[in-house]
Design an enzyme around this catalytic site. Structure first.
Site, mmCIF file in Angstrom:
data_model
loop_
_atom_site.group_PDB
_atom_site.id
_atom_site.type_symbol
_atom_site.label_atom_id
_atom_site.label_comp_id
_atom_site.label_asym_id
_atom_site.label_seq_id
_atom_site.Cartn_x
_atom_site.Cartn_y
_atom_site.Cartn_z
ATOM 1 N N SER A 113 32.827 42.523 49.572
ATOM 2 C CA SER A 113 33.972 41.833 48.997
ATOM 3 C C SER A 113 34.094 41.993 47.480
ATOM 4 O O SER A 113 34.236 43.098 46.988
ATOM 5 C CB SER A 113 33.904 40.367 49.393
ATOM 6 O OG SER A 113 35.091 39.732 49.047
ATOM 7 N N HIS A 114 33.954 40.895 46.747
ATOM 8 C CA HIS A 114 34.184 40.925 45.306
ATOM 9 C C HIS A 114 32.925 41.336 44.531
ATOM 10 O O HIS A 114 32.972 41.431 43.303
ATOM 11 C CB HIS A 114 34.634 39.545 44.841
ATOM 12 C CG HIS A 114 33.629 38.486 45.168
ATOM 13 N ND1 HIS A 114 33.436 38.029 46.440
ATOM 14 C CD2 HIS A 114 32.735 37.840 44.398
ATOM 15 C CE1 HIS A 114 32.473 37.129 46.442
ATOM 16 N NE2 HIS A 114 32.024 36.992 45.211
ATOM 17 N N ASP A 278 40.891 41.701 45.650
ATOM 18 C CA ASP A 278 39.466 41.999 45.453
ATOM 19 C C ASP A 278 39.013 43.247 46.217
ATOM 20 O O ASP A 278 39.840 43.983 46.760
ATOM 21 C CB ASP A 278 38.612 40.788 45.855
ATOM 22 C CG ASP A 278 38.617 40.559 47.354
ATOM 23 O OD1 ASP A 278 39.607 40.935 48.007
ATOM 24 O OD2 ASP A 278 37.630 40.004 47.883
ATOM 25 N N ASP A 280 37.709 43.956 49.118
ATOM 26 C CA ASP A 280 38.119 44.184 50.508
ATOM 27 C C ASP A 280 39.516 43.668 50.833
ATOM 28 O O ASP A 280 39.913 43.630 51.998
ATOM 29 C CB ASP A 280 37.087 43.571 51.464
ATOM 30 C CG ASP A 280 36.960 42.060 51.294
ATOM 31 O OD1 ASP A 280 37.194 41.564 50.177
ATOM 32 O OD2 ASP A 280 36.635 41.378 52.280
ATOM 33 N N ASP A 282 41.026 40.683 50.644
ATOM 34 C CA ASP A 282 41.372 39.382 51.213
ATOM 35 C C ASP A 282 41.662 38.312 50.164
ATOM 36 O O ASP A 282 42.184 37.253 50.478
ATOM 37 C CB ASP A 282 40.317 38.903 52.230
ATOM 38 C CG ASP A 282 38.917 38.822 51.654
ATOM 39 O OD1 ASP A 282 38.743 39.154 50.465
ATOM 40 O OD2 ASP A 282 37.995 38.445 52.402
ATOM 41 N N LYS A 377 41.477 35.629 55.314
ATOM 42 C CA LYS A 377 42.376 35.428 54.188
ATOM 43 C C LYS A 377 42.990 36.785 53.855
ATOM 44 O O LYS A 377 42.445 37.823 54.217
ATOM 45 C CB LYS A 377 41.652 34.801 53.008
ATOM 46 C CG LYS A 377 40.401 35.501 52.527
ATOM 47 C CD LYS A 377 39.729 34.622 51.473
ATOM 48 C CE LYS A 377 38.561 35.317 50.802
ATOM 49 N NZ LYS A 377 37.291 35.060 51.470
HETATM 50 C C1 VG1 Z 1 32.576 32.742 48.101
HETATM 51 C C2 VG1 Z 1 33.708 31.740 47.975
HETATM 52 C C3 VG1 Z 1 34.219 31.354 49.346
HETATM 53 C C4 VG1 Z 1 34.638 32.619 50.102
HETATM 54 C C5 VG1 Z 1 33.484 33.595 50.146
HETATM 55 C C6 VG1 Z 1 33.848 34.907 50.795
HETATM 56 O O1 VG1 Z 1 31.499 32.158 48.812
HETATM 57 O O2 VG1 Z 1 33.294 30.619 47.266
HETATM 58 O O3 VG1 Z 1 35.290 30.466 49.208
HETATM 59 O O4 VG1 Z 1 35.035 32.304 51.409
HETATM 60 O O5 VG1 Z 1 33.034 33.876 48.823
HETATM 61 O O6 VG1 Z 1 34.923 35.514 50.159
HETATM 62 P P1 VG1 Z 1 30.204 31.536 48.071
HETATM 63 O O7 VG1 Z 1 29.304 31.110 49.179
HETATM 64 O O8 VG1 Z 1 29.679 32.618 47.195
HETATM 65 O O9 VG1 Z 1 30.712 30.398 47.254
HETATM 66 V V1 VG1 Z 1 34.942 37.194 50.001
HETATM 67 O O10 VG1 Z 1 36.474 37.640 49.445
HETATM 68 O O11 VG1 Z 1 33.633 37.412 49.016
HETATM 69 O O12 VG1 Z 1 34.591 37.714 51.569
HETATM 70 CO CO CO Z 2 36.907 39.505 49.746
#
Ligand code: VG1
Ligand code: CO
Length: 544
Positions: A113-114, A278, A280, A282, A377
Site C-alpha cells: 500500500s502506502h 496511494d 495500491d 485505495d 476502499k
Molecule cells: C493504516 C490505517 C488504516 C488502514 C490501513 C490499511 O493502518 O490507519 O486506517 O485501513 O492502514 O490501508 P494502521 O494499522 O497502520 O494504522 V492501506 O491503503 O495501507 O492498505
Molecule cells: Co492502500
C-alpha cells in the site's frame, strides 16, 4: 506436468496485520518465505479445486517475481483458472471489482500500500475472499496458524508466463488469463457516476484539476478514466507512470508526501481541484484551491451529497466509519435518519456490514473512502464522487466544505504519527495507558471532563465475532476525543498514532487553524500518555 512438493520449515513472523502481511522486500526474498505464506493461504481454503483466483499487485519491486511463483503454486494446488492483470498490475479496488465481476473464489493482492517500495522498501501480500473484501480475522488467523506449522509447499515446474500479452494460456491444468486491469473497473465507475456531466465540467475551460498518481498503480486507471473517457486535458494526471520504487517517493497521499500536488494546489494559478492516491490505489486525498479536506470531513460531505450522484440517488442504507475517524459522518447520518456504525481500524471490518446491506458508504480517517460497489476502499471512486458533486453544485471545494460545517458544525480533527519508535517502548506506553484508563473517568483535564476511557472492543453486528484491544479512547463530555493505537501496517519498530478530535458548532470559529483548535487536547494527550518520554521524540513525524 511436473508438480513438486518441497519440504519447508515455518517462519514464525507471518502474522497478517491491519491489511495483510507486510515486510521488507529483503524478508520476502528469503528462500521459501513467500512460498510458505502462499501455501498457508491455499491450505486454509477448502474447496479451492477447479476454482478461479484473481491475482495482481501495485507494481512495486518483487511484484512480477512473486506473481510467477504464485501462478505456479496455484497450478500445483488445483486451482482451475487465475485472472491476472496485464504486467501483473491490479489496483486494490480493481482486484475487488474483478473478484466480484467474475464471481471468483478469492484473490491475492500484492501490495504494501502506502509503504515505500524498491529493493530497500516494503512488499506485502493479502488474501481477499469471494465478496471481494479483505479476509476477515478468522481467516487471517487460520492462515497465520497454518504458517506456524507448515512443512511443505507445492509448485509446478514450468516456464514463466508472459504477463504482457492479453489472453489465455495453460500451465499444467491451470488456465491463466491475462486481463486488462482497467476495463471492468472503468465500466463500474461509469455505471455509478454522471460521466456526461463530469465531462462537461472537465472540458468547460472553467475548471482545472490535477491528479497525482505518485508513480504508483493508479497511473493507468487515471489516464484511462480522467483523460481518455472524461476528456480532462492530457497532463491532468501527474506522476502517472507506475515505477517499481515509486520514483523513490513515499506513495502516501497526504500533505507531507504528496508534495508535487500540494505545491500546485497551494501555488500561484492553482487548479480548482486536486487529488492523489496511494501505492495500491485505495486511498485518496482531496484538495481544493489552497484548501485541504480532511478524510473524515470528506466522508461526511459524500454522505450528505450522495443524492446528487446517480449510483446513490436511491438513498443510503447507512454509513460506517472506523473508530478513530471523526464523528462528522455521524452528524450527517443522524440528520438523515440513517444508521452510523463504528468499527475497528481496517477495511476488513466493513465487509459484513456491506454484505448485509446495512451500510452503503464507509470511510476511515487514513484517507480511505468507499462504498458497496466493491469491498475495498477506493481512491479514484472518491475522486469521481467529488467531481460529480462539483459538476452538479458548481461551487468550489472550499465553499462546499464551509457550507457543510455551517449546517452540521465542524469536527476539528488531526492525527499525529510517531513513526519508527522503539517497539517495546511503544508497547509500554500503551500498557501504561491501559492501566491508568479506569482512573481517568470523571476526571477534569484542563477544561475538559472525561466521560469515558476504555480500550475499544467491537462486536460485529452480523456474525457477532468480537475484536478486542482496538485502541485506547478518552472521550470528553463535550464530544471531544483522544485515541491512541499502534499501527498494524508498519515494518520497522512501532508507529504510535494519536488521533485528536473536537467539535465546534459555532460558525464564527470554523476558520481556526486545526492544530490551534486542538492545542489543549494535544497537551492533554502528552500529559496522559507521556509520549515524549516513551517515544523519545520531541514531536510527531507526520501530522495529518
Ligand atoms: C493504516 C490505517 C488504516 C488502514 C490501513 C490499511 O493502518 O490507519 O486506517 O485501513 O492502514 O490501508 P494502521 O494499522 O497502520 O494504522 V492501506 O491503503 O495501507 O492498505
Ligand atoms: Co492502500
Amino acid at each position: 506436468m511436473n508438480i513438486r512438493t518441497l519440504a519447508t520449515t515455518p517462519f514464525l513472523d507471518q502474522k497478517p496485520g491491519t491489511s495483510g502481511l507486510r515486510k521488507s522486500v529483503k524478508v520476502f526474498q528469503q528462500p521459501r518465505y513467500l512460498e510458505n505464506f502462499v501455501q498457508s493461504i491455499f491450505d486454509t481454503l477448502d474447496g479451492r479445486e477447479g476454482q478461479t483466483l484473481v491475482l495482481g499487485g501495485d507494481g512495486r519491486y518483487y511484484n512480477r517475481e512473486a506473481i510467477q511463483t504464485i501462478l505456479k503454486m496455484a497450478a500445483a494446488n488445483g486451482f482451475g483458472r487465475v485472472l491476472v492483470g496485464r504486467s501483473g498490475i491490479l489496483s486494490t479496488p480493481a482486484a475487488s471489482c474483478i473478484i466480484r465481476h467474475y464471481r471468483a473464489f478469492g484473490g491475492i493482492i500484492l501490495s504494501a500500500s502506502h509503504n515505500p517500495g524498491g529493493r530497500e522498501g516494503d512488499f506485502g501480500i493479502k488474501y481477499n475472499t469471494s465478496n471481494g473484501g479483505p479476509a476477515p480475522e478468522k481467516v487471517t488467523e487460520a492462515i497465520y496458524a497454518r504458517s506456524k506449522v507448515i512443512d511443505a509447499y507445492h509448485i509446478l515446474e514450468a516456464p514463466n508466463v508472459d504477463l504482457e500479452r492479453l489472453g489465455k494460456l495453460e500451465i499444467g491444468n491451470l488456465t491463466v488469463e491475462v486481463i486488462d486491469p482497467v476495463e471492468s473497473y472503468a465500466k463500474l465507475m461509469e455505471s455509478l457516476f454522471d460521466f456526461e456531466r463530469i465531462h462537461q465540467l472537465l472540458t468547460s475551460g472553467q475548471f482545472r484539476m490535477c491528479f497525482d498518481s505518485m508513480h504508483a498503480v493508479t497511473g493507468p486507471y487515471a489516464h484511462a478514466i480522467l483523460e481518455q473517457r472524461l476528456g480532462a486535458p492530457s497532463g491532468t494526471v501527474i506522476n502517472g507512470k507506475p515505477l517499481e520504487d515509486f520514483g523513490g517517493g513515499h506513495p502516501d497521499p497526504n500533505l507531507v508526501y504528496a508534495h508535487d500536488l500540494v505545491e500546485r494546489l497551494y501555488g500561484t494559478s492553482a487548479p480548482d481541484f486536486g487529488a492523489a492516491s496511494d501505492g495500491d490505489g485505495d486511498r485518496n486525498m482531496i484538495l481544493g484551491r489552497k484548501f485541504f479536506v480532511t478524510p473524515s470531513d470528506s466522508l461526511a460531505v459524500l454522505t450528505a451529497n450522495a443524492h446528487l450522484v446517480p449510483g446513490y440517488r436511491q438513498g443510503l442504507a447507512g454509513v460506517a466509519r472506523s473508530m478513530p475517524t471523526s464523528s462528522a459522518a455521524d452528524r450527517v447520518a443522524a440528520q438523515a435518519g440513517i444508521e452510523c456504525y463504528e468499527t475497528p481500524t481496517g477495511w476488513k471490518f466493513f465487509g459484513n456490514l456491506l454484505d448485509a446491506g446495512k451500510v452503503t458508504l464507509c470511510g476511515e480517517e487514513s484517507f480511505g473512502t468507499g462504498s458497496n460497489h466493491v469491498r475495498e476502499k477506493d481512491g479514484l471512486w472518491a475522486v469521481l464522487f467529488w467531481l460529480n458533486i462539483l459538476a452538479v453544485r458548481q461551487e468550489s471545494v472550499e465553499q462546499i466544505v464551509h457550507s457543510h460545517w455551517q449546517k452540521y458544525g465542524r469536527n476539528f480533527y488531526s492525527r499525529h504519527d510517531y513513526e519508527g519508535v522503539d517497539a517495546d517502548r511503544a508497547k509500554e506506553l500503551m500498557e501504561h495507558l491501559r492501566a491508568n484508563a479506569p482512573e481517568l473517568k470523571g476526571q477534569q483535564l484542563r477544561h475538559y471532563q472525561v466521560k469515558y476511557c476504555d480500550d475499544f472492543s467491537y462486536t460485529d453486528p452480523v456474525d457477532h465475532s468480537t475484536s478486542q484491544h482496538q485502541g485506547i479512547r478518552i472521550g470528553f463530555t463535550d464530544g471531544s476525543r483522544i485515541v491512541f493505537r499502534l499501527s498494524g501496517t508498519g515494518t520497522q519498530g512501532a508507529t504510535l498514532r494519536v488521533y485528536l478530535e473536537s467539535y465546534e458548532p459555532d460558525p464564527t470559529k470554523h476558520n481556526l487553524d486545526t492544530q490551534q483548535a486542538l492545542s489543549t487536547l494535544i497537551v492533554i494527550a502528552e500529559e496522559v500518555a507521556q509520549i515524549r518520554k516513551f517515544t523519545e521524540r520531541e514531536a510527531p513525524t507526520v501530522i495529518t
